[in-house]
Design a protein around this motif. Structure first.
Motif, mmCIF file in Angstrom:
data_model
loop_
_atom_site.group_PDB
_atom_site.id
_atom_site.type_symbol
_atom_site.label_atom_id
_atom_site.label_comp_id
_atom_site.label_asym_id
_atom_site.label_seq_id
_atom_site.Cartn_x
_atom_site.Cartn_y
_atom_site.Cartn_z
ATOM 1 N N SER A 98 -22.971 -18.288 -10.224
ATOM 2 C CA SER A 98 -23.710 -18.614 -11.441
ATOM 3 C C SER A 98 -25.147 -18.100 -11.353
ATOM 4 N N LEU A 99 -25.733 -18.137 -10.169
ATOM 5 C CA LEU A 99 -27.094 -17.645 -9.999
ATOM 6 C C LEU A 99 -27.144 -16.124 -9.978
ATOM 7 N N PHE A 100 -26.455 -15.521 -9.014
ATOM 8 C CA PHE A 100 -26.642 -14.091 -8.759
ATOM 9 C C PHE A 100 -25.810 -13.184 -9.653
ATOM 10 N N VAL A 101 -24.725 -13.676 -10.229
ATOM 11 C CA VAL A 101 -23.890 -12.835 -11.083
ATOM 12 C C VAL A 101 -24.140 -13.153 -12.561
ATOM 13 N N ALA A 102 -23.999 -14.427 -12.922
ATOM 14 C CA ALA A 102 -24.136 -14.806 -14.334
ATOM 15 C C ALA A 102 -25.584 -15.033 -14.766
ATOM 16 N N GLY A 103 -26.443 -15.464 -13.838
ATOM 17 C CA GLY A 103 -27.834 -15.717 -14.181
ATOM 18 C C GLY A 103 -28.060 -17.003 -14.950
ATOM 19 N N GLU A 104 -27.135 -17.936 -14.848
ATOM 20 C CA GLU A 104 -27.251 -19.232 -15.528
ATOM 21 C C GLU A 104 -26.800 -20.310 -14.551
ATOM 22 N N VAL A 105 -27.700 -21.235 -14.211
ATOM 23 C CA VAL A 105 -27.433 -22.207 -13.157
ATOM 24 C C VAL A 105 -27.531 -23.628 -13.699
ATOM 25 N N HIS A 106 -26.582 -24.460 -13.284
ATOM 26 C CA HIS A 106 -26.605 -25.892 -13.605
ATOM 27 C C HIS A 106 -27.828 -26.492 -12.910
ATOM 28 N N GLY A 107 -28.715 -27.094 -13.655
ATOM 29 C CA GLY A 107 -29.967 -27.589 -13.094
ATOM 30 C C GLY A 107 -29.968 -29.049 -12.682
ATOM 31 N N ARG B 229 -35.458 -11.357 -11.477
ATOM 32 C CA ARG B 229 -35.720 -12.488 -10.580
ATOM 33 C C ARG B 229 -34.584 -12.665 -9.579
ATOM 34 N N ARG B 230 -33.356 -12.486 -10.046
ATOM 35 C CA ARG B 230 -32.207 -12.589 -9.128
ATOM 36 C C ARG B 230 -32.307 -11.526 -8.037
ATOM 37 N N MET B 231 -32.677 -10.308 -8.425
ATOM 38 C CA MET B 231 -32.779 -9.219 -7.449
ATOM 39 C C MET B 231 -33.939 -9.457 -6.475
ATOM 40 N N ILE C 48 -40.147 -5.977 4.121
ATOM 41 C CA ILE C 48 -40.359 -6.271 2.706
ATOM 42 C C ILE C 48 -41.729 -6.915 2.570
ATOM 43 N N LYS C 49 -42.222 -6.933 1.387
ATOM 44 C CA LYS C 49 -43.493 -7.597 1.105
ATOM 45 C C LYS C 49 -43.175 -8.899 0.375
ATOM 46 N N PRO C 50 -43.152 -9.996 1.130
ATOM 47 C CA PRO C 50 -42.787 -11.281 0.490
ATOM 48 C C PRO C 50 -43.655 -11.615 -0.714
ATOM 49 N N LEU C 51 -44.931 -11.269 -0.655
ATOM 50 C CA LEU C 51 -45.818 -11.580 -1.778
ATOM 51 C C LEU C 51 -45.317 -10.908 -3.054
ATOM 52 N N ASP C 52 -44.891 -9.658 -2.948
ATOM 53 C CA ASP C 52 -44.380 -8.942 -4.124
ATOM 54 C C ASP C 52 -43.088 -9.572 -4.637
ATOM 55 N N CYS C 53 -42.218 -9.961 -3.721
ATOM 56 C CA CYS C 53 -40.949 -10.595 -4.125
ATOM 57 C C CYS C 53 -41.198 -11.947 -4.786
ATOM 58 N N PHE C 54 -42.087 -12.734 -4.204
ATOM 59 C CA PHE C 54 -42.401 -14.024 -4.816
ATOM 60 C C PHE C 54 -43.039 -13.832 -6.195
ATOM 61 N N ALA C 55 -43.885 -12.812 -6.323
ATOM 62 C CA ALA C 55 -44.486 -12.522 -7.632
ATOM 63 C C ALA C 55 -43.393 -12.154 -8.640
ATOM 64 N N ALA C 56 -42.388 -11.384 -8.204
ATOM 65 C CA ALA C 56 -41.278 -11.018 -9.088
ATOM 66 C C ALA C 56 -40.440 -12.239 -9.466
ATOM 67 N N LEU C 57 -40.474 -13.267 -8.624
ATOM 68 C CA LEU C 57 -39.785 -14.520 -8.938
ATOM 69 C C LEU C 57 -40.587 -15.390 -9.908
ATOM 70 N N GLY C 58 -41.820 -14.990 -10.182
ATOM 71 C CA GLY C 58 -42.646 -15.732 -11.122
ATOM 72 C C GLY C 58 -43.782 -16.510 -10.496
ATOM 73 N N PHE C 59 -43.963 -16.369 -9.173
ATOM 74 C CA PHE C 59 -45.070 -17.049 -8.498
ATOM 75 C C PHE C 59 -46.398 -16.397 -8.880
ATOM 76 N N ASP C 60 -47.456 -17.170 -8.827
ATOM 77 C CA ASP C 60 -48.811 -16.683 -9.070
ATOM 78 C C ASP C 60 -49.277 -15.960 -7.806
#
Length: 192
Positions: free
Chosen positions: A28-37, A71-73, A88-100
């Protein structure tokens, strides 16, 4: 029936339930992109079908989170990067996840070690025991009071995603089942 009754089933059935829950979250997360919250124990029923196979029924889809492909990627890149220990650059990945990224820049030196702790279940090939995962303690040891800085840098919808993982962990603990996360993630998303 609820988790407290399913927790008394035979190990084979409890393991099948755990695998279903984990695969459902990963797909649901990585394929569909919709997760039960809101995967608390009251929102999941367990039963056996006519042939005696365990079944899992998820209820109450009033609280879901949509996760964009980018965000999934970014999350997959963080997991794979930690696992393979590539640069990898964790800061860049976290930023892509929506982190400040401005907030995270203050703790960027701790992000690689933080990722190793955060993604620990994915870093091993064998069954992972969530009872041995001291994530809160690791955050505290690595960041001290800056752990709140990390948390405040994250997007609010990411906390629902974290709840989904927390729900999975709680269910696995109640079922007394340890699973190998990495092979199951590979199965969910493909080996490449």
């Amino acid at each position: 029936m609820l988790i407290d009754k399913a927790g008394n089933w035979q190990e084979q059935d409890r393991r099948a339930i755990g695998q279903t829950l984990m695969m459902t979250l990963f797909k649901s997360l990585f394929v569909a992109g919709e997760v039960h919250g809101d995967p608390h124990p009251g929102n999941i029923f367990y039963s056996h079908d006519e042939s005696g196979q365990p079944q899992v029924t998820l209820l109450d889809y009033g609280c879901t989170i949509s996760v964009t492909e980018s965000r999934r990627m970014a999350l997959l890149k963080l997991i794979v990067g930690c696992r393979e220990r590539n640069r990898i650059k964790p800061l860049d990945c976290f930023a892509a996840l929506g982190f400040d990224s401005k907030k995270l820049a203050l703790i960027s030196g701790s992000l690689p070690a933080l990722c190793q702790s955060l993604f620990r279940p994915f870093l091993i090939n064998h069954a992972f025991n969530p009872d041995q995962w001291r994530l809160g303690q690791s955050f505290n040891d690595l960041l001290g009071d800056y752990r709140w800085w990390f948390r405040s840098a994250g997007p609010s919808d990411l906390f629902l995603l974290m709840r989904a993982f927390q729900g999975l962990i709680q269910q696995l603990q109640q079922l007394d089942v340890n699973l190998a996360w990495w092979p199951m993630l590979q199965q969910a998303v493909g080996r490449n």
